[in-house]
Each structure stands twice: as structure tokens, then as C-alpha cells.
Design an enzyme around this catalytic site. Sequence first.
Site, PDB file in Angstrom:
ATOM      1  N   HIS A 174       0.832  -1.205   0.000  1.00  0.00           N
ATOM      2  CA  HIS A 174       0.000   0.000   0.000  1.00  0.00           C
ATOM      3  C   HIS A 174       0.869   1.258   0.000  1.00  0.00           C
ATOM      4  O   HIS A 174       0.667   2.166  -0.806  1.00  0.00           O
ATOM      5  CB  HIS A 174      -0.895  -0.051   1.252  1.00  0.00           C
ATOM      6  N   GLU A 175       1.867   1.298   0.872  1.00  0.00           N
ATOM      7  CA  GLU A 175       2.688   2.510   0.959  1.00  0.00           C
ATOM      8  C   GLU A 175       3.571   2.656  -0.278  1.00  0.00           C
ATOM      9  O   GLU A 175       3.809   3.772  -0.747  1.00  0.00           O
ATOM     10  CB  GLU A 175       3.536   2.513   2.232  1.00  0.00           C
ATOM     11  N   HIS A 178       1.550   4.221  -2.927  1.00  0.00           N
ATOM     12  CA  HIS A 178       1.519   5.685  -2.787  1.00  0.00           C
ATOM     13  C   HIS A 178       2.789   6.281  -3.392  1.00  0.00           C
ATOM     14  O   HIS A 178       2.733   7.246  -4.141  1.00  0.00           O
ATOM     15  CB  HIS A 178       1.445   6.085  -1.311  1.00  0.00           C
ATOM     16  N   HIS A 184      -5.785   6.607  -2.663  1.00  0.00           N
ATOM     17  CA  HIS A 184      -6.748   5.658  -2.109  1.00  0.00           C
ATOM     18  C   HIS A 184      -7.881   5.441  -3.086  1.00  0.00           C
ATOM     19  O   HIS A 184      -8.281   6.354  -3.799  1.00  0.00           O
ATOM     20  CB  HIS A 184      -7.305   6.209  -0.798  1.00  0.00           C
ATOM     21  N   TYR A 230      -9.804   1.588   1.819  1.00  0.00           N
ATOM     22  CA  TYR A 230      -9.995   1.445   3.262  1.00  0.00           C
ATOM     23  C   TYR A 230     -11.298   0.718   3.556  1.00  0.00           C
ATOM     24  O   TYR A 230     -12.138   0.557   2.689  1.00  0.00           O
ATOM     25  CB  TYR A 230     -10.005   2.820   3.914  1.00  0.00           C
TER      26      TYR A 230
HETATM   27  C1  LIG Z   1      -7.921  10.950  -1.132  1.00  0.00           C
HETATM   28  O1  LIG Z   1      -9.056  11.345  -0.559  1.00  0.00           O
HETATM   29  C2  LIG Z   1      -8.891  12.289   0.407  1.00  0.00           C
HETATM   30  C3  LIG Z   1     -10.211  12.458   0.865  1.00  0.00           C
HETATM   31  O2  LIG Z   1     -10.985  11.617   0.179  1.00  0.00           O
HETATM   32  C4  LIG Z   1      -8.312  13.508  -0.183  1.00  0.00           C
HETATM   33  O3  LIG Z   1      -8.200  14.513   0.761  1.00  0.00           O
HETATM   34  C5  LIG Z   1      -7.017  13.176  -0.725  1.00  0.00           C
HETATM   35  O4  LIG Z   1      -6.453  14.274  -1.361  1.00  0.00           O
HETATM   36  C6  LIG Z   1      -7.196  12.105  -1.680  1.00  0.00           C
HETATM   37  N1  LIG Z   1      -5.966  11.725  -2.094  1.00  0.00           N
HETATM   38  C7  LIG Z   1      -5.370  10.692  -1.630  1.00  0.00           C
HETATM   39  C8  LIG Z   1      -3.987  10.679  -1.739  1.00  0.00           C
HETATM   40  O5  LIG Z   1      -5.868   9.781  -1.154  1.00  0.00           O
END
Ligand SMILES: *[C@@H]1O[C@H](CO)[C@@H](O)[C@H](O)[C@H]1NC(C)=O
Length: 727
Positions: A174-175, A178, A184, A230
Site C-alpha cells: 500500500h505505501e 503511494h 486511495h 480502506y
Molecule cells: C484521497 O481522498 C482524500 C479524501 O478523500 C483527499 O483529501 C485526498 O487528497 C485524496 N488523495 C489521496 C492521496 O488519497
Amino acid sequence: MYFLVVVISLLLSSVPAQSRTIQDLIDKIPGKTGNLTEKDDISVSTIIETNKHAGLGLDEPLIMFGDIAVPSGLQNADPCTARGCKWDRSRDGLVYVPYIISNQYSPQDISVIKRGMQSFAEVSCIRFVPHQGQRNFIHIKSNSGCYSYLGRQRGGQVVSLQRNGCVYHQIVQHELLHALGFHHEQNRSDRDKHIRILYQNIIPEQQHNFRKVDTNNLGTPYDYNSVMHYSRYAFSMNNEPTMIPIPNANAVIGEARQMNSNDILRINRLYCIEDKSAELSVSELLHRANRGNVPEADEPKLMDDIAVNEKNADPCTSYGCLWSKYSDGKIYVPYVIANHYSSRELEIIQRGLDSFSSSTCIRFFPRGNERDYISIESRSGCYSYVGRQGYAQTVSLARNGCLYHSTVQHELLHALGFNHEQTRSDRDNHIQVVWENISDDMKYNFNKINTLNQGTPYDYSSVMQYERYAFSKNGLPTMIPIPNNNVALGTSTQMSQNDIIRINRLYQCFPEADEPKLMDDIAVNEKNADPCTSYGCLWSKYSDGKIYVPYVIANHYSSRELEIIQRGLDSFASVSCIRFFRRTNERDYISIESRSGCYSYVGRQGYAQTVSLARNGCLYHSTVQHELLHALGFNHEQTRSDRDNHIQVVWENISDDMKYNFNKINTLNQGTPYDYSSVMQYERYAFSKNGYPTMIPIPNSNAALGTSTQMSQNDIIRINRLYQCCE
Ligand SMILES: *[C@@H]1O[C@H](CO)[C@@H](O)[C@H](O)[C@H]1NC(C)=O
Ligand SMILES: *[C@@H]1O[C@H](CO)[C@@H](O)[C@H](O)[C@H]1NC(C)=O
Ligand SMILES: *[C@@H]1O[C@H](CO)[C@@H](O)[C@H](O)[C@H]1NC(C)=O
Ligand SMILES: *[C@@H]1O[C@H](CO)[C@@H](O)[C@H](O)[C@H]1NC(C)=O
């Protein structure tokens, strides 16, 4: 060797084939992961619990969105995959992500982290490699919580995997996802079609975690089982759900224990699938590098990338501009390289220089005190004189735009005496020059030259052929192939087989005396090259039911090349009972060497047998598999005994001296169907003399033919049947 050209162009152009390849990878994943340890049996949402105090260390970044670090000074974690934050793709198609792992971890932690990294290599072009001074890298350490920046930052970037709470396979994945630039799942721009967010249940300070982001979803469906999703109760303040799936409220969400097929598909779509425009043709590269340059006072006049000096810039190979042959039959061309190149640039130049030695008698070597030599320098653009000039002659490879393998080969070919393909004396039989659409001041680039063609055919895939739109003034083609105007033109990224043949003919290099005679890429030895699997050329089965095939690999490969070869060797173990292993003192073995081209004997020969994988052109996964399949006893698909039921061989359009490649062989087919996607099947235009197909599938003439980039399911079944792997 024709095979190579085909494979390469397919790698560059065939998106469907690539997708299938990825699908195959995806299909293999469950079998590869084995049993999960108890420790792994948690969902990624555990991150949230672990991260209660994330990023609170003094030197730690601001953590938002659960586990995403926000670079200081840039209060914005926008999706950035659109360019800036992708990791670079290397020229070999792999994406290397250098890493450092902190010494805070136990050996067991490290093995979990490394397994997470390795899991990317098994399913994509991502390669996490130990940091060795590269500018950008990830630094894996145990800070407070599990978090990562989104995508590549500049310099070292922390991926925090707190020892207590984050060192689990799926959290590592997961990390790292990113760090590769993925958000997500619940943030996706299309998430409202798939989940309903219950804001009333979310801890108020955490609502920002459910902000929607304008993500690039890479054509993949919203996926509840993504390792980036999640769970139903993430950031809940009252043990009530914060997300409910639509339309089936009971669907399982956020329980992934590892990357699933969509996660993998996304990585491949974002990083791994060849973008045609990314692999520019040599002519486009030259054009970009040379346009608008103002030569310095001491630089020569240029005709495109050919330097014209006072003496003579004509093709001169018949009267004095060849480089000299030494008594050992080799042509030694001295060079010096200016000291203004970086080590990476030097590596590209060196690779270009070296690429001639594996398939020709040309040997570039550092100048001692030889009178005539080439001086490789970064001047204005990419250019070279044609042939040897006497004394120092510049080959300009500007740092800005010329440091590509194809460009280096192209300019060195000029220095060896070759002109552009489209100026060949016979070009009008093969391309129509569309004069009206060429920029007026560029028309001279299409002047025909009375070239010596060394009896080689006009070759659209020569690295000396410019592409269809070269020097166009209006975006319309300036060259159209004749008679089939749809064939690929000038898309080569390295020397073609004909380029190599021409060098060998012009410089009268002959194959080394100890190399075998070739039928295409099958070596014919004195004894026998027939399919022999029914009478003695199988490799032996050991008492554990496995077939161990010993190999040695010559020491002239680079580490990257060795990796490709090893991947090919290893690919048999996961799908069959074949085990290639390093020879100790076994009598019979394969010797993998870079000789003239890609070839292999068919089946075991006894004692050492060469599998040639020339550094220049054979180091592709499909080619390695193809040659190893020959060594295991398999012939080309189009020579199968039953091929006439499945392909029509168009004899009239095969080059006369290549017809033998289509001789039918009384093959044993192990009860498997004829397979157009076998890695042993050549493509539709193989050995064509006129750009028309040489093989047409029956009955559906449009079926894809020979576009495979790795062993097909049938190839695998055949190995298993021939070697009775399942008995
Ligand atoms: C993901 O969602 C959150 C809220 O949904 C948002 O603030 C964020 O920028 C989004 N980006 C990531 C990395 O998840
Ligand atoms: C995997 O799990 C199954 C079922 O729990 C067990 O029978 C098997 O022995 C395990 N395999 C390994 C390699 O641990
Ligand atoms: C050349 O360009 C013109 C437009 O300027 C176009 O109409 C014509 O079809 C082009 N010729 C070819 C052969 O593409
Ligand atoms: C073979 O080539 C000729 C042109 O030389 C072409 O007319 C013919 O259609 C081709 N045959 C096939 C089956 O493609």
C-alpha cells in the site's frame, strides 16, 4: 535474426499483446503468494489505527489523508501522475526505484519489506533496487506511523513503516503504491457511483480523508478489493460505517490482503505499457536534436545529420573512405570521447560503440596514436561525416538530444560509410517521396545518392531510414511505402538485420569460422538439426521428476542483460518441471553467449551447445524464452506438420532466399492445437520480399499472428507434455 526485428517492433507497438501479458501475470499471482502468515491477516485500514500519532516526530512531514505525507511548502497533495511525479522509465522499459532500508528493522521485518518490493517485480516493470547514489530514492524507515508521499519527490523521500504496526505485506504494498503515485481507492473521481460516504459517522477532523480527487483511473474499474481501499469503518467515531457500497450495501470492502488484479493493471497502465510516442524513431530524435541549431564557426556544414566537408561527402566507400582491416580480419576504428559527458551518457555511447562488435567485424577502440580516428563530442546536434575522412573527424552527439542508442548507432553508421536509407539509389521502387509536402528548405535531404547497396533489400526498418513524416511541412507524410502504404517506416530503435548484413558485406566481415550454419535462428550442426525429441535429444529427468538443464553464461553481459537472461531461465520453473541451473561438472549443457545473432540448436546436442543471445538485439524476454524453447526441442510454430490447416503460406511473397524457413517439419505436437500466440510463431510479414503478408491465418485472416511477448498457455502445455512434467 529476423525474429528479433519483429519482436522488437511488437514490443513497441502491440498494446493488445501487452495487455494479454499482464493478464497472464495477473492469473499467476495467487499461486505465487503461497500461504499468508497469520501476521498478514489484517486489512490495510489497520494503518489508520497505527497512524494516530503519525508524523508527530520533529523532522517528520505533515500526514494527511490517513497515510499520505505532504511535502512541506507545497500544501497540496494533488494526483501528480500526469507527469511530474512518476518515476522515470529506463530505456530498457523497466522503472527502477532505488531504496534504502533503515537499520532500525529486524531481519524478519526486512524480509517482509523485501517481499513487498519483490511482489512488484513479479507483476510489473517496477524494480526496487538498492540505492547507489541515484538522485531520487525512497528511504524506508520506522517513523511514527505508516505513510508515504504520493509519487516521486526530489531527492530522498521517506516511506515510513513503523516497526510496530506497519510491517505487513499489504501495508508495504500500500505505501509503495503511494510512492508510485497511487491514491486511495475511495478517493477516486468516480467513487460516488460505488460508495456512499456517511459523513455523520466520520470523526469530524478526519472528514478531509473523504475528499474526492480528480484521479486518473487508467480505465480500471472501481475496486472494493484494491489494496488501496480502506474498510467500511475507516475513521468512524461511533463504530458505525463511514462508507457503504453501492448498489450492494453488503459487498465486502477494504479487506484486501495484497494487491489485486486491478491494482496491478493500474501499475502496468501507468508505468509499463509501451507508449508508442515514448519510443521515438531515430529520425524524430535526430530532427528534434538538430532543429534550430546554429553551428559554431569551426563546425562543418550539415545536410541533416551528415557533415559535408570541403573534400567530399559523397558515398565514398568504393574509393577510399573505408576504415582499414587489420591482419586478424577485424576493422579497428579508433575513437576519443570528449570529457564533457556524464557517466550515464558515456554508458550510452559505449553501448553504441560496443554494439557493433557482437554482430560485425567492426571494433571501436580507444585511440592510442593512430592517425585517423573519430572524435565523439557534444557539438550542435547529432551529425557525422560519411566514411573515414582522414585525421580527426567529429561525430557530434549533443548531450541535449543525441544520447539514444539508435542515434549513436545511426551516427556511427555514417562514420562507417553509410547514407540514409531513403537516399538509396533504388528507393523509388520502395517509397514514394511526396515532394509537395516536404519543407522547401529540407528537400535536399531526399536527393537520391548512387549508393552501393551490398545486395541488401531496401529496408523500412533500417536504423538509417527516416520515418513517414520526416521534414513534413504540413503534418502529412513525406514518404509513402510502395506498394503497401501501411507498412511501418523508420520506426526502428536499433540496427536492423539488414544494417548488420550491409556492414558485414561492405567490410567483408565473415562469420567467425567456429560458428554454426544457421537456418534463420536455428543452428544446424553436422549431426542433425531435425526435430529429435522422439529419439534422443530430450534433456534428462532426475529422480525427483524434474528436468535439470545445466547452463553457463559468458561473462560479457552487463548486469542488466544478465537479469533479462535470468528472468527467461527462471520463467520455466514456475510453469513446468524444467529447471535451468548453473553447471558444475555436468557433461551436457547450454552455453549462453553473445555471438552473431540469436540462435539455438533444437534439443540437447551433447556436451556444450551454444545458445547465442547477441547483446545487440536478443536481450528481450520473449527472445530468451524462444531460444530456450529451441534448446528444449521445439521448432517454430509455422513449421508444424499441421500448419497448412491453420495458416496459408504465401510463397510468392517470401524472399527467395528465405523460403526454406517455411519448410514443413514432421513435428510432434503433443496433442496441442496450432497456436497463433505461441512465442514460437513468427508474425504475418516475416521474410516478406514486398511488404505483403507471408502467412495468413485460416479461416479468420484477421486473427493476430505471432504477436506474443512471452510463452503462451499452449507453449507451456507442450513443455509439460513433452517432458512429462505431470507424471
Ligand atoms: C484521497 O481522498 C482524500 C479524501 O478523500 C483527499 O483529501 C485526498 O487528497 C485524496 N488523495 C489521496 C492521496 O488519497
Ligand atoms: C498452507 O495452508 C494449508 C491450509 O492451512 C496447509 O495445509 C498447507 O500445509 C500450508 N502450506 C504451507 C506451505 O505452509
Ligand atoms: C500533401 O498535402 C496536401 C495538403 O497540403 C494534401 O492534400 C495531399 O493529400 C498531401 N499528399 C499526400 C500524398 O499525402
Ligand atoms: C503478394 O504480393 C502481390 C504484389 O507483389 C500482391 O498483389 C498479392 O496480393 C500478394 N498476395 C497476398 C496473398 O497477399
